[in-house]
Enzyme design. Structure first.
Site, PDB file in Angstrom:
ATOM      1  N   SER A  12      34.841  44.855  33.886  1.00 49.76           N
ATOM      2  CA  SER A  12      35.431  44.868  32.550  1.00 49.76           C
ATOM      3  C   SER A  12      34.324  44.491  31.574  1.00 49.76           C
ATOM      4  O   SER A  12      33.586  43.537  31.816  1.00 49.76           O
ATOM      5  CB  SER A  12      36.562  43.842  32.493  1.00 49.76           C
ATOM      6  OG  SER A  12      36.751  43.411  31.172  1.00 49.76           O
ATOM      7  N   HIS A  37      36.875  49.445  34.122  1.00 47.99           N
ATOM      8  CA  HIS A  37      38.199  48.890  33.817  1.00 47.99           C
ATOM      9  C   HIS A  37      38.189  48.577  32.320  1.00 47.99           C
ATOM     10  O   HIS A  37      37.485  47.662  31.879  1.00 47.99           O
ATOM     11  CB  HIS A  37      38.402  47.631  34.669  1.00 47.99           C
ATOM     12  CG  HIS A  37      39.665  46.877  34.387  1.00 47.99           C
ATOM     13  ND1 HIS A  37      40.825  47.090  35.094  1.00 47.99           N
ATOM     14  CD2 HIS A  37      39.939  45.892  33.493  1.00 47.99           C
ATOM     15  CE1 HIS A  37      41.774  46.266  34.651  1.00 47.99           C
ATOM     16  NE2 HIS A  37      41.256  45.525  33.674  1.00 47.99           N
ATOM     17  N   HIS A  71      43.550  49.435  31.305  1.00 46.45           N
ATOM     18  CA  HIS A  71      44.513  48.370  31.580  1.00 46.45           C
ATOM     19  C   HIS A  71      45.260  48.134  30.275  1.00 46.45           C
ATOM     20  O   HIS A  71      44.734  47.509  29.346  1.00 46.45           O
ATOM     21  CB  HIS A  71      43.749  47.118  32.052  1.00 46.45           C
ATOM     22  CG  HIS A  71      44.622  45.932  32.280  1.00 46.45           C
ATOM     23  ND1 HIS A  71      44.121  44.666  32.483  1.00 46.45           N
ATOM     24  CD2 HIS A  71      45.975  45.807  32.336  1.00 46.45           C
ATOM     25  CE1 HIS A  71      45.128  43.820  32.661  1.00 46.45           C
ATOM     26  NE2 HIS A  71      46.256  44.486  32.566  1.00 46.45           N
ATOM     27  N   ASP A 176      42.548  40.989  38.956  1.00 46.03           N
ATOM     28  CA  ASP A 176      41.883  40.990  37.647  1.00 46.03           C
ATOM     29  C   ASP A 176      42.037  39.626  36.995  1.00 46.03           C
ATOM     30  O   ASP A 176      43.159  39.184  36.734  1.00 46.03           O
ATOM     31  CB  ASP A 176      42.520  42.086  36.776  1.00 46.03           C
ATOM     32  CG  ASP A 176      41.910  42.169  35.388  1.00 46.03           C
ATOM     33  OD1 ASP A 176      40.823  41.607  35.156  1.00 46.03           O
ATOM     34  OD2 ASP A 176      42.535  42.831  34.533  1.00 46.03           O
TER      35      ASP A 176
HETATM   36  C1  DX5 Z   1      42.163  39.778  30.948  1.00 43.75           C
HETATM   37  C2  DX5 Z   1      41.602  41.147  31.277  1.00 43.75           C
HETATM   38  C3  DX5 Z   1      40.546  41.113  32.328  1.00 43.75           C
HETATM   39  C4  DX5 Z   1      39.373  40.250  31.998  1.00 43.75           C
HETATM   40  C5  DX5 Z   1      38.432  40.087  33.149  1.00 43.75           C
HETATM   41  O1  DX5 Z   1      43.177  39.911  30.055  1.00 43.75           O
HETATM   42  O2  DX5 Z   1      42.639  41.985  31.730  1.00 43.75           O
HETATM   43  O3  DX5 Z   1      40.184  42.425  32.708  1.00 43.75           O
HETATM   44  O4  DX5 Z   1      38.686  40.700  30.886  1.00 43.75           O
HETATM   45  O5  DX5 Z   1      37.429  39.202  32.761  1.00 43.75           O
HETATM   46  P1  DX5 Z   1      37.014  37.934  33.635  1.00 43.75           P
HETATM   47  O6  DX5 Z   1      36.493  38.461  34.936  1.00 43.75           O
HETATM   48  O7  DX5 Z   1      35.982  37.293  32.801  1.00 43.75           O
HETATM   49  O8  DX5 Z   1      38.226  37.096  33.837  1.00 43.75           O
HETATM   50 ZN    ZN Z   2      42.055  43.849  32.740  1.00 37.09          ZN
END
Ligand code: DX5
Ligand code: ZN
Length: 226
Positions: A12, A37, A71, A176
């Site tokens: 992400s 993602h 997402h 996630d």
């Molecule tokens: C949270 C998002 C994730 C997030 C992942 O709302 O859906 O995809 O950005 O980031 P990390 O790995 O930093 O938790």
């Molecule tokens: Zn996400």
């Protein structure tokens, strides 16, 4: 019989420099990311705003081949299906919580030519998927409250992943939130095979190494257990 499950790492870009969205994304792909993602937030379903289909479409113009998963952290996922398909999205992952008729949305996503992902917030019981699992290509088990990158991994969510893996041995299961080198073992052992990782990858000096080591860990658990 050969196992169909494959480990995939989908970074992400949420916590990286979004003014460089294309460069950051291409850099992650060059470092071994299996897919992107893309976190879409509407400021309503979650208390944060990111980007929508116009930006995704621009990114697709520059990155022709990569698998794009959006997402959709939005209150009305049914509203954006056509736009995201037109933007070149491959998989439309939406939250079940605000949706009245989940099978209908699954069908619309399929009809628009995209794969279907269904996402569960930490408070949503995993058993809700039973009613529409036959229409979903993937289940996303959130391991933080959706809305922000950089949060702490919620370990008890691994029970949901393990339940899904036991009941649906060949299902793609994604995790996630807070996933990185220190939490990947728990995810892999529970049975997740699609791994979203934001801060742990984009904040690393060596994203390629983080991606490949997480992939190795997930693949070795798949070979051992599933
Ligand atoms: C949270 C998002 C994730 C997030 C992942 O709302 O859906 O995809 O950005 O980031 P990390 O790995 O930093 O938790
Ligand atoms: Zn996400």
């Amino acid at each position: 019989m050969a196992n169909k499950l494959v480990a995939k790492i989908g970074p992400s870009i949420l916590n990286s420099d979004l003014s460089q969205l294309y460069e950051e994304s291409q850099n992650l792909l060059d470092n071994g990311a299996d897919y992107l993602h893309l976190d879409v937030m509407d400021g309503h379903f979650v208390p944060n705003l990111t980007f929508g289909h116009p930006i995704v479409k621009c990114l697709r113009r520059k990155i022709k081949d990569a698998f794009f998963e959006t997402h959709m952290m939005v209150s009305k996922p049914e509203q954006w299906i056509e736009n995201m398909a037109d933007a070149g999205v491959n998989q439309y992952t939406f939250h079940v919580e605000p949706v009245e008729d989940v099978p209908l949305v699954c069908r619309k996503v399929q009809e628009a030519g995209m794969k279907v992902g269904v996402a569960l917030k930490p408070g949503t019981p995993v058993e809700v998927v039973v009613d529409y699992i036959n229409m979903a290509d993937m289940v996303l088990v959130m391991t933080v409250e959706p809305g922000f990158g950089g949060q702490k991994f919620i370990e008890p969510m691994m029970k949901k992943v393990a339940w899904l893996r036991t009941n649906y041995p060949s299902l793609d299961i994604e995790v996630d939130g807070g996933v990185g080198p220190s939490t990947i073992h728990a995810c892999a052992q529970a049975g997740a095979n699609m791994i979203v990782s934001g801060t742990a990858v984009t904040g690393s000096d060596n994203p390629g190494k983080v991606i490949s080591s997480m992939k190795d860990i997930v693949n070795s658990e798949i070979i051992k257990n599933f």
